[in-house]
Motif scaffolding. Structure first.
Motif, PDB file in Angstrom:
ATOM      1  N   TYR A  42       0.854  -1.186   0.000  1.00 29.92           N
ATOM      2  CA  TYR A  42       0.000   0.000   0.000  1.00 29.92           C
ATOM      3  C   TYR A  42       0.893   1.240   0.000  1.00 29.92           C
ATOM      4  O   TYR A  42       2.016   1.211   0.510  1.00 29.92           O
ATOM      5  CB  TYR A  42      -0.912   0.023   1.224  1.00 29.92           C
ATOM      6  CG  TYR A  42      -1.769  -1.219   1.358  1.00 29.92           C
ATOM      7  CD1 TYR A  42      -2.937  -1.357   0.623  1.00 29.92           C
ATOM      8  CD2 TYR A  42      -1.384  -2.263   2.194  1.00 29.92           C
ATOM      9  CE1 TYR A  42      -3.721  -2.503   0.739  1.00 29.92           C
ATOM     10  CE2 TYR A  42      -2.154  -3.407   2.311  1.00 29.92           C
ATOM     11  CZ  TYR A  42      -3.315  -3.530   1.574  1.00 29.92           C
ATOM     12  OH  TYR A  42      -4.073  -4.663   1.678  1.00 29.92           O
ATOM     13  N   ALA A  43       0.373   2.325  -0.570  1.00 31.26           N
ATOM     14  CA  ALA A  43       1.130   3.575  -0.611  1.00 31.26           C
ATOM     15  C   ALA A  43       0.234   4.718  -0.145  1.00 31.26           C
ATOM     16  O   ALA A  43      -0.937   4.798  -0.522  1.00 31.26           O
ATOM     17  CB  ALA A  43       1.656   3.852  -2.016  1.00 31.26           C
ATOM     18  N   MET A  44       0.810   5.595   0.656  1.00 29.72           N
ATOM     19  CA  MET A  44       0.041   6.700   1.235  1.00 29.72           C
ATOM     20  C   MET A  44       0.949   7.899   1.431  1.00 29.72           C
ATOM     21  O   MET A  44       2.173   7.825   1.238  1.00 29.72           O
ATOM     22  CB  MET A  44      -0.551   6.268   2.585  1.00 29.72           C
ATOM     23  CG  MET A  44       0.507   5.826   3.603  1.00 29.72           C
ATOM     24  SD  MET A  44      -0.142   4.949   5.043  1.00 29.72           S
ATOM     25  CE  MET A  44      -1.017   6.250   5.878  1.00 29.72           C
ATOM     26  N   GLY A  45       0.350   9.015   1.816  1.00 29.40           N
ATOM     27  CA  GLY A  45       1.145  10.206   2.103  1.00 29.40           C
ATOM     28  C   GLY A  45       2.132   9.946   3.216  1.00 29.40           C
ATOM     29  O   GLY A  45       1.809   9.268   4.194  1.00 29.40           O
ATOM     30  N   PRO A  46       3.338  10.490   3.132  1.00 33.83           N
ATOM     31  CA  PRO A  46       4.394  10.164   4.099  1.00 33.83           C
ATOM     32  C   PRO A  46       4.382  11.010   5.365  1.00 33.83           C
ATOM     33  O   PRO A  46       5.160  10.739   6.279  1.00 33.83           O
ATOM     34  CB  PRO A  46       5.668  10.428   3.297  1.00 33.83           C
ATOM     35  CG  PRO A  46       5.292  11.564   2.394  1.00 33.83           C
ATOM     36  CD  PRO A  46       3.845  11.321   2.019  1.00 33.83           C
ATOM     37  N   LYS A  47       3.515  12.023   5.426  1.00 34.53           N
ATOM     38  CA  LYS A  47       3.528  12.916   6.583  1.00 34.53           C
ATOM     39  C   LYS A  47       2.163  12.955   7.261  1.00 34.53           C
ATOM     40  O   LYS A  47       1.124  12.924   6.595  1.00 34.53           O
ATOM     41  CB  LYS A  47       3.936  14.331   6.167  1.00 34.53           C
ATOM     42  CG  LYS A  47       5.376  14.434   5.690  1.00 34.53           C
ATOM     43  CD  LYS A  47       5.739  15.873   5.372  1.00 34.53           C
ATOM     44  CE  LYS A  47       7.199  15.995   4.924  1.00 34.53           C
ATOM     45  NZ  LYS A  47       7.559  17.395   4.628  1.00 34.53           N
ATOM     46  N   CYS A  48       2.176  13.043   8.576  1.00 35.48           N
ATOM     47  CA  CYS A  48       0.936  13.168   9.341  1.00 35.48           C
ATOM     48  C   CYS A  48       0.227  14.466   8.956  1.00 35.48           C
ATOM     49  O   CYS A  48       0.866  15.515   8.803  1.00 35.48           O
ATOM     50  CB  CYS A  48       1.241  13.158  10.836  1.00 35.48           C
ATOM     51  SG  CYS A  48      -0.202  13.371  11.887  1.00 35.48           S
ATOM     52  N   SER A  49      -1.085  14.382   8.813  1.00 31.47           N
ATOM     53  CA  SER A  49      -1.852  15.563   8.417  1.00 31.47           C
ATOM     54  C   SER A  49      -2.018  16.562   9.548  1.00 31.47           C
ATOM     55  O   SER A  49      -2.491  17.684   9.321  1.00 31.47           O
ATOM     56  CB  SER A  49      -3.234  15.129   7.920  1.00 31.47           C
ATOM     57  OG  SER A  49      -3.965  14.483   8.961  1.00 31.47           O
ATOM     58  N   HIS A  50      -1.626  16.192  10.763  1.00 38.54           N
ATOM     59  CA  HIS A  50      -1.787  17.083  11.912  1.00 38.54           C
ATOM     60  C   HIS A  50      -0.693  18.149  11.920  1.00 38.54           C
ATOM     61  O   HIS A  50      -0.959  19.318  11.651  1.00 38.54           O
ATOM     62  CB  HIS A  50      -1.767  16.257  13.200  1.00 38.54           C
ATOM     63  CG  HIS A  50      -1.930  17.048  14.453  1.00 38.54           C
ATOM     64  ND1 HIS A  50      -1.149  16.834  15.568  1.00 38.54           N
ATOM     65  CD2 HIS A  50      -2.770  18.053  14.776  1.00 38.54           C
ATOM     66  CE1 HIS A  50      -1.514  17.680  16.518  1.00 38.54           C
ATOM     67  NE2 HIS A  50      -2.496  18.427  16.070  1.00 38.54           N
ATOM     68  N   TYR A  51       0.558  17.755  12.180  1.00 35.51           N
ATOM     69  CA  TYR A  51       1.673  18.706  12.190  1.00 35.51           C
ATOM     70  C   TYR A  51       2.799  18.304  11.252  1.00 35.51           C
ATOM     71  O   TYR A  51       3.901  18.830  11.339  1.00 35.51           O
ATOM     72  CB  TYR A  51       2.242  18.846  13.605  1.00 35.51           C
ATOM     73  CG  TYR A  51       1.454  19.746  14.535  1.00 35.51           C
ATOM     74  CD1 TYR A  51       0.354  20.471  14.094  1.00 35.51           C
ATOM     75  CD2 TYR A  51       1.804  19.866  15.876  1.00 35.51           C
ATOM     76  CE1 TYR A  51      -0.369  21.278  14.946  1.00 35.51           C
ATOM     77  CE2 TYR A  51       1.087  20.682  16.750  1.00 35.51           C
ATOM     78  CZ  TYR A  51       0.001  21.381  16.272  1.00 35.51           C
ATOM     79  OH  TYR A  51      -0.713  22.189  17.130  1.00 35.51           O
ATOM     80  N   GLY A  52       2.562  17.334  10.371  1.00 37.62           N
ATOM     81  CA  GLY A  52       3.562  16.989   9.369  1.00 37.62           C
ATOM     82  C   GLY A  52       4.656  16.067   9.828  1.00 37.62           C
ATOM     83  O   GLY A  52       5.721  16.000   9.203  1.00 37.62           O
ATOM     84  N   ALA A  53       4.443  15.309  10.900  1.00 39.25           N
ATOM     85  CA  ALA A  53       5.464  14.374  11.371  1.00 39.25           C
ATOM     86  C   ALA A  53       5.718  13.294  10.334  1.00 39.25           C
ATOM     87  O   ALA A  53       4.794  12.845   9.651  1.00 39.25           O
ATOM     88  CB  ALA A  53       5.022  13.730  12.686  1.00 39.25           C
ATOM     89  N   PRO A  54       6.965  12.837  10.186  1.00 39.48           N
ATOM     90  CA  PRO A  54       7.268  11.765   9.227  1.00 39.48           C
ATOM     91  C   PRO A  54       6.713  10.430   9.734  1.00 39.48           C
ATOM     92  O   PRO A  54       7.164   9.907  10.760  1.00 39.48           O
ATOM     93  CB  PRO A  54       8.799  11.756   9.174  1.00 39.48           C
ATOM     94  CG  PRO A  54       9.232  12.358  10.480  1.00 39.48           C
ATOM     95  CD  PRO A  54       8.175  13.341  10.867  1.00 39.48           C
TER      96      PRO A  54
END
Length: 538
Positions: A42-54
């Protein structure tokens, strides 16, 4: 409208084992987080949508990735947010496996976006309406969940604040910030999703017999379902001089901005060593002429973290020039020409004070419910069941004002005033309103930031009888395990990621971390489980 697509072979099948994650470049257009779960990729965005954590530094478990910073969780198949904080999901991308190669295909624009909003329906005439009292995360999470789940009735959020719902916990960390910069959603979002937000409107009473809410301006609204999520209001101390100019409580952006302006270059006294008080001290340390903090105990936050960890906060602040007054409260404020000039402590010590900030906690903003028939405790909290329902039909409550059954401590009724938990309450209240209740099953998770250092905490610690610490408290790198008997009930850390998120997943799964196994090795428990249901990145 056609969107530009990009696809690229990102790795060989054998490059990842089941339960592993890897950041991959997708044809030079952006980065994706590639996850292998069994034989599936599976592939998804690499950063948390909250504060951008990796997210690559987070925890992969049971088909989702938990953020290492603040605990938000995202489904590896869809990218949907499944645990809070934050309101947005992350993008997900198509994956194909052929001839031993893994290919990712994505919308080029999506590869550059950290956030993705879930689809929402529109309202339709003739449906039942939901009224939500309160302008915090519970309210917004409830409204969004209703629209995401197909609710077509009217949704109205009532807030006594004059601004659209905002990220309140940022106010003590960035006190000069403007409301628009911390809005949870902008006005266009509410309008496009048929969610009405009425600001500057305060509730006077609730009549549950005829399902109406009356406001201070004598207008009223009816409801079919009601959510009460009014949060707390600052406790005011009944002491001489508390009404002097420049004696502040911190609740709104206007409060924060006024404090920031008044305190620059001045002598600041903070009454209380709570999270808010300490975060304000952190913000003020290099802006004010002096910062003094009054602490009832022997170190700040001792009741939450214990004395050893509490002393870490002491050192953090004292190294920056903040002065603590331990085992001291405020006796009186003294002023000249109506403005505060001095604070007199309970110990008799007198401190110059051009600005004083009351950080002595909050009380639930529920007094308007006095004659409503809605059950409340002696302290003004609202008991709810696992579906956020009160004792009155069609009335729900969420956030800081509720006592609710916490699954991880056997359903004990607790009050947890965490930003993350308020989101979860709002979502679960929405499910109940929709007639498909989903019992609350969120693990408490909070954090605080001071001088760029973030302490994270998960679990439910009240009643702990011992603390096992690994690492170096002096060097600000440690993990603390709070134990009750032979069981770890909470975990806190600084510069020890992602151990708190790993513990949160253990608690979420109903698994026990024992005191014995963390005595000599803080990570021995991490791999102790069925690999199909518990996988971590160390």
């Amino acid at each position: 409208m056609a969107t530009e697509q990009v696809e690229a072979i990102v790795c060989d099948v054998d490059d990842l084992k089941s339960g592993e994650m890897k950041e991959v470049d997708v044809g030079g257009a952006g980065t994706a987080l590639l996850v292998r779960d069994g034989d599936n990729f599976y592939a998804m965005g690499p950063k948390c949508s909250h504060y951008g954590a990796p997210l690559i530094k987070g925890v992969l478990c049971n088909g989702r990735v938990r953020c290492p910073w603040h605990g938000a969780c995202f489904n590896i198949k869809s990218g949907d947010i499944e645990e809070f904080p934050g309101l947005d999901s992350v993008p997900s991308y198509k994956v194909e496996v052929s001839d031993g190669k893994v290919k990712v295909r994505a919308d080029k624009a999506a590869l550059t976006n950290v956030k993705r909003q879930k689809a929402m329906c529109q309202s339709s005439p003739g449906n039942k309406g939901v009224l939500i009292i309160g302008g915090g995360p519970s309210s917004v999470a409830c409204a969004e969940t209703l629209r995401q789940e197909g609710f077509q009735g009217d949704i109205t959020i009532i807030s006594r604040d004059k601004y659209l719902p905002y990220d309140r916990i940022k106010l003590s960390k960035a006190m000069d910030i403007k409301p628009d910069a911390i809005a949870l959603r902008n006005a266009d979002f509410y309008q496009s999703n048929d969610i009405t937000v009425k600001t500057n409107k305060e509730v006077k009473a609730v009549n549950t017999s005829d399902k109406t809410v009356k406001f201070v301006d004598d207008s009223s609204s009816s409801y079919d379902s009601l959510l009460i999520a009014t949060g707390g209001q600052p406790r005011v101390l009944p002491i001489p001089g508390v009404d002097l100019k420049n004696v502040f409580s911190l609740r709104t952006p206007d409060d924060a901005n006024a404090i920031a302006a008044a305190a620059t270059g001045k002598n600041v006294v903070i009454i209380g060593s709570s999270f808010i008080g300490l975060e304000v001290a952190s913000y003020m340390h290099d802006k004010a002429a002096s910062v003094h903090v009054l602490c009832r105990g022997q170190c700040p936050l001792e009741h939450v973290f214990g004395k050893r960890v509490g002393q870490v906060f002491t050192k953090l602040h004292e190294d920056k020039g903040v002065k603590f007054h331990f085992e001291a409260g405020i006796k009186e404020f003294v002023g000249v020409d109506g403005a505060v000039t001095e604070a007199i402590l309970s110990t008799g010590v007198r401190i110059p004070a051009d600005v004083a900030i009351l950080g002595v906690g909050v009380v639930p903003a529920t007094s308007f419910l006095k004659d409503s028939g809605i059950e409340m405790t002696d302290r003004g909290f609202i008991p709810v069941n696992e579906n956020m329902a009160t004792n009155v039909k069609d009335v729900y409550a969420a956030g800081d004002i509720v006592e609710f059954p916490l699954f991880s401590v056997g359903g004990k009724s607790v009050n947890i005033q965490h930003w993350q938990m308020a989101h979860a309450h709002g979502r679960n209240a929405a499910y109940s309103i929709l007639g498909k209740p989903s019992p609350i099953r969120s693990v408490p998770y909070f954090w605080t930031v001071m001088y760029g250092k973030s302490v994270r905490y998960t679990g439910y610690g009240p009643g702990y009888d011992d603390i096992v610490v690994h690492g170096d408290l002096e060097d600000n790198k440690f993990v603390a395990f709070y134990t009750k008997g032979d069981e770890v009930v909470a975990v806190a850390s600084l510069n020890f990621d992602p151990i708190v998120s790993q513990a949160a997943e253990m608690f979420q799964a109903g698994k026990t971390i024992t005191k014995q196994e963390i005595q000599s090795d803080p990570k021995s428990w991490v791999t102790r489980s069925d690999p199909k249901s518990w996988v971590t990145r160390l």
